[in-house]
Design an enzyme around this catalytic site. Sequence first.
Site, short mmCIF file in Angstrom:
data_model
loop_
_atom_site.label_atom_id
_atom_site.label_comp_id
_atom_site.label_asym_id
_atom_site.label_seq_id
_atom_site.Cartn_x
_atom_site.Cartn_y
_atom_site.Cartn_z
N HIS A 14 0.80 -1.23 0.00
CA HIS A 14 0.00 0.00 0.00
C HIS A 14 0.83 1.28 0.00
CE1 HIS A 14 -3.46 -2.42 0.13
NE2 HIS A 14 -3.69 -2.46 1.43
N HIS B 1 -9.65 2.04 0.37
CA HIS B 1 -9.59 0.92 1.31
C HIS B 1 -10.69 1.00 2.37
CE1 HIS B 1 -7.77 -2.24 3.75
NE2 HIS B 1 -6.81 -2.39 2.85
N GLU C 38 -11.73 -3.87 -2.83
CA GLU C 38 -10.86 -2.84 -3.41
C GLU C 38 -10.68 -3.08 -4.91
OE1 GLU C 38 -7.24 -2.79 -0.71
OE2 GLU C 38 -8.54 -4.33 0.18
#
Length: 369
Positions: free
Chosen positions: A134, A207, A334
Amino acid sequence: MKKNAIQTLVLGLLPAAFLAVSCSAPVESNIQKEAFGQLSSGEEVSIYTLSSSTGLKARIMDYGGAIVSLEVPDAQGELTDVTLGFDKLADYEKHRVFFGALIGRFGNRIAKGQFSIDGEDYQLATNDGPNHLHGGIMGYDRVLWTAEPVAHATEPGLRLTYFSADGEEGYPGNLEVTVTYTLKGNALEIAYEATTDKATPVNLTNHTFYNLAGEGNVLNHELTIAAPYYTPVDSTLIPTGELVEVAGTPFDFNSPYAIGARIADVPGGYDHNYVLAEGEGLRFAAKLKDPQSGRFMEIHTTEPGLQFYSGNFLDGTQSRGDRSYTIHTGLCLETQHFPDAPNQPNFPSTILRPGEKYESTTVMTFGVE
């Protein structure tokens, strides 16, 4: 406080560009700004509340571009927050669980934080065991975005921009990113754009953790994912490179299944990328339904993949009010390109080059049935 005074206060918080609209468009009532606190760095953080004509209400902060709450009406018009989040800014700094946040420069994992472009090797931070996750240590969920309300009488929006400098977290190229949230009736649209001055991997997503009941866990939620394949992973959650058919496995959600029905057959729970059915433009990706309330969410996207994460790492140390977030109290869907794509030549490319424009759109539509 009288109505006129409230309107004056709200108008005073909005930039001049936002106010340059027709007097007949009551935009001051569907976008509001308020202070949310101060980061440990001293920077001030604000929350923008967008309200649609159908009752949908999204609260979005400029720190991490995160959806702090998303209130959705039920059949009687009563609003329920269907997301997980915190009441205090300090908790967003303390607990990096990515609640509602924008994710970049690369969403999901890159094996060992390494990749090559045009023969040049790059090393990113490894912040998830041996891998990069991420965007690294200071991903886009950890930065303060520049926020600008988007004036529209019936479709309130918030435009967020961020300049990601060459070398940030090890990524090559100066990347200019714009993400626009827009409420369109019963839907929330997220539109992503980016340009670069040097070839770089880009994979942006959001997210948000969802729980359409607003309480309890999501194991009884029914999920549909329009995906014939998924990408199996190794012990560190890096794809093996295979595309495996979901038919006959616990990963098959082409017909609605309760999330808890087969989760025991998936060691560690669901945290996998689904290969969505091919198509052009916005297309159906998934549907989530809470059978008790009847509330549902449909997702349409331009992306080729969808990460289904069943909240396996929520451990009760995070909470909002008197509600503790334990395992499976929320889930993520996602939209994305595939994990580790820079190292997987058979996956859709995530390399953005100078002169190109990264564009991606995802729409979540809510209702009751």
